[in-house]
Design a protein around this motif. Structure first.
Motif: not given
Lengths: 463, 87
Positions: A343, A403-406
């Protein structure tokens, strides 16, 4: 985005400069639904940031961190939430923003240059001089604000300012509100229309007509998972996974991140592969930190558990030989490994995402643009929705994270769907994901082409 | 305690390295199945002590390195204490 002690400031002056933003602003002002209001607002912020970044990009200017500063204005001040509406946008009581609108004879709204420097000097650099707004702002407590307003209203000040051909048009107080900045998680959200935009955007519903990931086993390496959540409890067998942080068999989530990620992979209503089986490997503590030894141990356990795919919505700027070795081992065994690209909003590598054999996932917005915070580089393989993602949170709660996590669990879920239809190696699956994805218009921002994954396009050919 | 890793040559194999680390009095070690690293926790040491240990391990073709720290991507996370404070 400029942030002051956790509070983000939004500049609605600039919205008026663009007809599209102006329409959006009017629409959210007229809504009576708090959730829609929040999403309208966050959608605008997203657009605004893209617009701003595009503008800077055209001028070949690299924005500095914190340069995206916005003023609080009438939108929040005018909005009246209904009684009992839950939200976390409370005015910050002891602090307020002063907004001082300025004008000059030419109507120029940029305050860059000498006048801005003069004001900064006068207020010890606490003042925000906005590049695209005919206003300045500064933050102070109630006691200070009266004195400062007085200073601005004094004719002597105007006389001084006149030498810079600028004058004060209006000076007023405004509360500082907490806004839905991209990373500020929002909880206690009831599901309303449009919250599942991510599932629609990635063709999840169409793909679920073909498969829901039956027989696929997915490992989520994260902060743990609330396996008792109504969205997820049927996805776990007797073995829930492992907690490497506290070295025990109960990988319960003490942060919320892992439960959100798992919800996107396999949640009953909020997820994509909602008939796969999950295993949770807790490697990050309640503050979201963990050691390399635990990450590697978790990947090794996932390999031994014969998972079909591993989701790693985590990262480090540092790489290591052992991490590459264990990811290569997973890859050799056909395990699909997806990880968050990061991110930082730049082209830096994040690991494990940028390792060979790991699918690096970038985040996209509702408008199918790369999210401004998403890293993008030559190791990014695919993109998925990653802004305002609605999913499960511990204690049967729901919330919105960005986020890129999502984005990453969307791709892991697609791997679960694919693997439930056909015994397929990670390499082949990665290739199919790219072929079945659609191009998004991103070249202007990052210089790298990224494809947005499409679930139905992927599974229809594997059927 | 700080997290370190000892990288060894694949040809040497893991067992002699584990034995050697035990001889050196390194406790709290974690073996790895698919990597050529052994993870150790070391007490906080003066830089001189650390250099001495590195030298000893180097003679055995072992490389001592700090472990990378992993975290949620920038700006993410929702610590439990925040959840409780907002309730």
């Amino acid at each position: 985005m400029k942030e002051l002690a956790g509070y983000t400031i939004l500049d609605f002056y600039r919205l008026d400069l663009d007809p599209e933003f102006f329409r959006a602003k009017k629409a959210i002002l007229s809504t009576t639904d708090w959730n829609k209001f929040i999403f309208g607002l966050s959608g605008i912020i997203d657009k605004l940031q893209h617009g701003y970044l595009n503008k800077l990009n055209e001028k070949k200017i690299r924005p500095r961190e914190g340069e995206l500063a916005y003023l609080v204005d009438e939108v929040l001040a005018n909005y009246r939430p209904r009684k009992n509406e839950k939200h976390n946008f409370e005015p910050r009581r002891k602090q307020e923003a002063l907004i001082i609108e300025l004008c000059d004879d030419s109507g120029c709204y940029s305050l860059k240059g000498d006048f801005g420097e003069f004001l900064k000097k006068e207020f010890e650099a606490r003042i925000n001089v906005h590049q695209y707004a005919s206003a300045i702002s500064l933050f102070c407590d109630g006691k200070e604000s009266a004195r400062i307003l007085e200073t601005f209203s004094k004719s002597s000040f105007s006389a001084n300012a006149a030498s810079y051909t600028k004058r004060v048009k209006r000076a007023r107080r405004s509360n500082i509100f907490r806004l839905p900045e991209p990373f500020r998680p929002i909880r206690n959200i009831k599901k309303t229309e449009g919250l599942d935009w991510n599932l629609e955007d990635i063709q999840a519903y169409e793909a679920q007509e073909v498969t829901r990931g039956e027989k696929s086993l997915i490992g989520v390496i994260d902060t743990g998972v609330d396996y008792t959540h109504d969205e997820l409890k049927e996805r776990f067998g007797k073995d829930k996974g492992y907690d490497f942080v506290e070295d025990k068999e109960d990988p319960y989530d003490l942060n919320g991140h892992g439960t959100h990620v798992a919800g996107t992979v396999a949640g009953k209503k909020v997820g994509i592969a909602n008939e796969c089986t999950l295993l949770a490997y807790r490697v990050l503590d309640e503050d979201g930190s963990g050691s390399e030894a635990d990450v590697i141990a978790a990947i090794e356990m996932a390999i031994d558990d014969n998972v079909d795919a591993i989701n790693m919505s985590l990262g480090s700027p540092a790489t290591s030989l052992p991490l590459q070795q264990v990811c290569s081992e997973a890859y050799k065994r056909g395990i699909f490994v997806a990880a968050a690209a990061g991110n930082d909003g730049n082209s830096h590598y994040n690991y494990p995402a940028s390792l060979d054999g790991v699918v690096s996932v970038a985040a996209t917005t509702r408008n199918r643009k790369k999210a401004y915070f998403s890293n993008s580089n030559d190791m990014v393989d695919i993109a998925a929705p990653g802004v305002d993602i609605y999913s499960s949170l511990p204690d049967n709660d729901y919330g919105i994270f960005s986020g890129t996590s999502m984005a990453t669990p969307h791709i892991t879920a697609l791997a679960a769907l694919g693997k439930s239809l056909k015994k397929i190696e990670a390499k082949e699956l990665e290739g199919l994901l790219k072929v079945s994805g659609i191009n998004i218009d991103d070249k202007d921002l990052s210089g790298y082409e990224i494809k947005l994954a499409q679930a139905y396009n992927l599974v229809k050919d594997l059927k | 305690m700080k997290n370190y890793q000892v990288i060894y040559d694949e040809k040497v194999g893991k067992d002699p390295v584990v034995k050697r680390l035990a001889e050196l009095g390194l406790k709290d070690i974690m073996q790895s199945k698919y990597t050529t690293a052994i993870f150790v926790k070391l007490p906080n040491m003066q830089s001189e002590e650390m250099s001495r240990l590195e030298e000893i391990l180097k003679k055995d073709n072992l490389i001592l390195k700090p472990q990378a720290e992993y975290s949620l991507p920038k700006g993410e996370g929702f610590p439990k204490k925040d959840i409780n404070s907002e309730k």
